[in-house]
Every structure is written in C-alpha cells, then in structure tokens.
Design an enzyme around this catalytic site. Structure first.
Site, short mmCIF file in Angstrom:
data_model
loop_
_atom_site.label_atom_id
_atom_site.label_comp_id
_atom_site.label_asym_id
_atom_site.label_seq_id
_atom_site.Cartn_x
_atom_site.Cartn_y
_atom_site.Cartn_z
N SER A 104 0.82 -1.21 0.00
CA SER A 104 0.00 0.00 0.00
C SER A 104 0.86 1.27 0.00
O SER A 104 2.02 1.25 0.42
CB SER A 104 -0.91 0.00 1.22
OG SER A 104 -1.61 -1.20 1.31
C1 LIG Z 1 -3.28 -3.85 -0.66
S1 LIG Z 1 -2.88 -5.52 -0.38
C2 LIG Z 1 -2.29 -5.53 1.29
C3 LIG Z 1 -1.10 -4.66 1.55
C4 LIG Z 1 -0.35 -4.96 2.81
N1 LIG Z 1 -1.17 -4.82 4.01
C5 LIG Z 1 0.93 -4.16 2.98
O1 LIG Z 1 1.52 -4.25 4.04
O2 LIG Z 1 1.36 -3.46 2.06
C6 LIG Z 1 -4.47 -6.27 -0.21
C7 LIG Z 1 -4.42 -7.75 0.10
O3 LIG Z 1 -5.72 -8.13 0.58
C8 LIG Z 1 -5.85 -9.51 0.29
N2 LIG Z 1 -7.26 -9.89 0.44
C9 LIG Z 1 -8.30 -9.56 -0.38
N3 LIG Z 1 -9.43 -10.13 0.06
C10 LIG Z 1 -9.13 -10.82 1.19
C11 LIG Z 1 -9.90 -11.62 2.09
N4 LIG Z 1 -11.21 -11.82 1.93
N5 LIG Z 1 -9.26 -12.17 3.14
C12 LIG Z 1 -7.93 -11.98 3.33
N6 LIG Z 1 -7.16 -11.25 2.48
C13 LIG Z 1 -7.75 -10.67 1.44
C14 LIG Z 1 -5.30 -9.60 -1.13
O4 LIG Z 1 -4.95 -10.95 -1.44
C15 LIG Z 1 -4.11 -8.64 -1.08
O5 LIG Z 1 -2.91 -9.33 -0.86
#
Ligand SMILES: C[S@@+](CC[C@H](N)C(=O)[O-])C[C@H]1O[C@@H](n2cnc3c(N)ncnc32)[C@H](O)[C@@H]1O
Length: 440
Positions: free
Chosen positions: A98
């Site tokens: 992010s």
């Molecule tokens: C923007 S990224 C996370 C960035 C991270 N927190 C960082 O430190 O930069 C969003 C993540 O949410 C995960 N995601 C989406 N839907 C999800 C769900 N229902 N349960 C768990 N993870 C999920 C995606 O696989 C993706 O890896």
C-alpha cells in the site's frame, strides 16, 4: 471459505541489526536517506491536510525498510509515495504494497482512536509484511500482530520478507478473513487493507469490547478509511480519510460495475440502484450528447475544506431524491478534450433521471478563492444543475460538516437506528449523518 487455509508463525532469528535486503553498506545508507525523505514528505502532506502524524508512527516509518517488502523494485520506487503493485488478475490489481502516506494515515487513525498501540493485539487483513512490520514496531514486545491473506502466494512472500527484515514474531494466516481468523481470539485493533463493501459480524465480534476496526469501506461507490470503535453490537466512527484500495476478494467480495457512456467516460454503479446498468448507461450516454448547463454555488471555499466530505453529503442527499445516484469517472484524455469536467476524474458524485444527468464539476478559481459548481445535460439541465449547487451551499452554510458513520447488525429494527441516511447491506445497516455545530 477458501480451499487453502493455513497458519504459521514466523519463528526465525532476526538478522543482525534487523535490516537485510540491501546489498552493500552504501545502498543501506541510500535506503535510509530515501526513507527519511519519504517520511518528511508524508509529514508535510499530513500538515497540508490538517493531520498530525503520531510520533510513534513516524518512528516506526523511519525504521522499517520498505525495500525488503518490494523485492525486485528499484530503491527509488520502493520509497516513492505510491503503492507498488504486486499482483494482477487480468486488468484488475489484486495485491499491492500500500501507498506509504495511506498506511501512515490509517495507522494514525488507529493510534488516535485507541490512545496508542503499545501492548495491543492486532489483526491485519491483507498481508504483504510492510504494514505488519510497522504494527510490530507500534505494539512492542507486549503486543501481538497477526496478518491474514486469502492468497497463499502473498502469505508465502510475506513470510520470507518478514524473515529478511528480521520481524520474527508475526503470525501469518492464509484464509478468507470474511470468517473468524484465529477462532476464540480477540483483537484491540483490526486493520483492513483491502476495500470492503460490507462489514461481516465476525469483524465486530473479534474485537475486544471497545476495540477499533480501521477499514477502507465503500458507501455510495466512494471509499473512505473509517476508524470504527466497538460499543456492544454497534460500531461508531471516530475518524475517516479519503482512500483507494484493491477490492476485497472471497466470500465478502462485491463487484462494482462500470458502464461506458462516452469514449473514456464511465459510470461507477455500486448500490441502491433501481435500473439495470445497461439501461442507466444508455440513458446517461444519450443525455451527455445534449448541451451542457453549468451552475455555480457562488461561494468562497474556506482553506482546507474537505471536499471528500461534501461528496458524501451530496451522495446522501441525492440518493434520497428521485433519480439514480452514480459516480462519474473519466480518463485524462476525456477531461482534456472537454467531454466532461468532473470535480475529480476518479469519482465525482452524479445523479441521473430521464430529464438530466448532473455531476459535481471542477472548481472555479474566482481570483481570490475557489467556488463549487455543477454541470448538467438534458432537457431539465438548468434546474438539475441549480438543485445540485443548492445542496453544496447547504453544506457550506452548515459549516461543512463531516460525516459520522454508525454500523449496526443487519436485522436492527428501524426504531433502534440513529438518525441519518441508511444503507442496507447483507451483514449490516450503515447510517451516515452529518452533525452540524448545534447538534454535535
Ligand atoms: C493492498 S494488499 C495488502 C497490503 C499490505 N497490508 C501491505 O503491508 O502493504 C491487499 C491484500 O488483501 C488480500 N485480500 C483480499 N481479500 C481478502 C480476504 N477476503 N481475506 C484476506 N485477504 C484478502 C489480497 O490478497 C491482497 O494481498
């Protein structure tokens, strides 16, 4: 539920100094220089928005090596103030590290709502490792961090990056966070890093009695990061920030629809619609070909006016009128060629009925201060544009109130809801209201 579910704690010895992933002493120095410059930029950006970065967040951001979580990316890009895309499915971005300013704002929301994170138990939804490391710094040795991701590739990468960065005590779970993550556990903070459309009951139930959920949530097709504090079966907002995130996947996924209405011009359709997307798109496309009317509110915007709050105010009011509330988005070329002139090309509030298609238009510089406007097309264009600027004036006359969001369980009776605009979703009843100075 996802078919792949796994859980492991990262139990590795920290590397000497806790920072690896840089090849030479000089690149480590360069990384530190870039990291400090990035944090300085974010602090300036916070100040311009009227925000203050908590000192603990600043300390953590000056320490955690972001480049370790963006493998294969040049140092300069790892320290740019933007998201680094890590996975795509077709056209859609499904994973990213992010944007640093957004992470800082959301951590700031959590710190402010909880009065500090030291010793707290935290669940992060959506992994990658960077945010989990910052959280690890913030909770200290007495606290705990669990991070969950639906994608096994992400949890594998998170584990190896955390190991390289020397964070050996983050619990990593591979599961759909729509369901309980570590059954029986409660967290002081759940911080979601993918855009949600609804709030499943388990998120509230996994919080301690006054725990906080920080979640990028779409209401009326517009995403805000809300810090919501639990009180019994209700979540009430403490703060919110404008933001954008990749969408939630799994059982809680909710697809936003886009329809094209002219080259490079689209409508985002998210909720509360009565007409089929194709019919709406056809109607808007037709109206857009008709001459435009521009109306101005004739106001002087006070410095630091939060226009993203105005957009939610407009959404709440316009959605209550006859017609369909939609969000207008446009490619840069469509704006440059003058097909549309939205307030923000990534999402301007708009309303559509058989007589007019109207939207909040770009600001006008009056020589001293900015003014608000609306553009409308169609047989009723002049009246519709005038009506939209009336809503803008009303917001400014009320002192530009900020929205408050209350989230209650889906079956809450009408009489138990606070006053405001109600959005019903499968798991929750969301109530948006705008307290004015006298009612605050
Ligand atoms: C923007 S990224 C996370 C960035 C991270 N927190 C960082 O430190 O930069 C969003 C993540 O949410 C995960 N995601 C989406 N839907 C999800 C769900 N229902 N349960 C768990 N993870 C999920 C995606 O696989 C993706 O890896």
């Amino acid at each position: 539920m996802t078919s792949h579910r796994g859980r492991f704690t990262n139990r590795f010895s920290p590397s000497p100094g806790g920072v690896v992933g840089v090849d030479t002493a000089s690149s480590a120095e360069r990384a530190e220089e870039l990291r400090n410059a990035l944090v300085d930029t974010i602090i300036v950006d916070h100040t311009a928005k009227g925000l203050k970065m908590p000192a603990v967040v600043e300390r953590a951001m000056r320490k955690v090596p972001r480049e370790v979580f963006t493998p294969g990316v040049p140092l300069e890009k790892a320290y740019a103030n933007t998201a680094v895309i890590t996975s795509r499915r077709g056209e859609e971005t499904t994973g990213s590290v992010s944007a640093p300013y957004l992470i800082a704002e959301m951590l700031g929301q959590a710190v402010d709502a909880l009065g500090g994170l030291e010793g707290r138990d935290v669940l992060e939804i959506g992994s990658g490792g960077y945010n989990a490391s910052l959280l690890r710094e913030l909770v200290g040795s007495a606290g705990s961090v669990t991070t969950v991701d639906i994608d096994p590739e992400v949890t594998d990468r998170t584990a190896s990056c955390l190991k390289r960065a020397g964070y050996n005590d983050v619990t990593i779970v591979c599961a759909d966070a729509e369901h309980p993550v570590e059954p029986g556990r409660h967290y002081d903070l759940i911080i979601v890093t993918a855009a949600a459309w609804d709030i499943p009951a388990v998120w509230r139930e996994q919080l301690t009695p006054d725990g906080v959920l920080v979640v990028p949530l779409r209401t009326f097709g517009m995403t805000r990061s809300w810090a919501l504090q639990r009180s019994g079966n209700r979540l009430a907002s403490h703060s919110h920030r404008q933001c954008g995130f990749v969408s939630m996947q799994g059982d809680g996924a909710h697809r936003m629809r886009y329809v094209d209405i002219a080259p490079g011009v689209h409508l985002r359709l998210d909720e509360g619609r009565h007409m089929a997307p194709e019919a709406l798109g056809g109607m808007a496309a037709d109206l857009l070909t008709q001459p435009r009317e521009q109306a101005w509110a004739g106001v002087s915007l006070p410095p630091r006016t939060v226009l993203s709050d105005l957009d939610l105010w407009l959404a709440a009011r316009l959605a209550a009128e006859a017609g369909e509330f939609v969000v207008l988005t446009a490619q840069a070329a469509a704006v440059e060629s003058g097909i549309v002139a939205p307030s923000w090309r990534f999402g301007a509030p708009a309303i559509l009925d058989g007589g007019a298609f109207s939207y909040r238009s770009a600001l006008r510089w009056t020589g001293r201060l900015f003014d608000l406007g609306a553009i409308a097309h169609g047989p009723r264009a002049a009246a519709a544009a005038g009506q939209m600027v009336e809503h803008m004036r009303a917001w400014l006359e009320a002192d530009g109130p900020s929205p408050i969001l209350n989230v209650l369980p889906a079956r809450t009776p009408e009489g138990d809801l606070p006053g405001g605009t109600v959005l019903d979703k499968p798991h929750s009843r969301m109530v948006l209201n705008f307290p004015t100075v006298t009612s605050r």
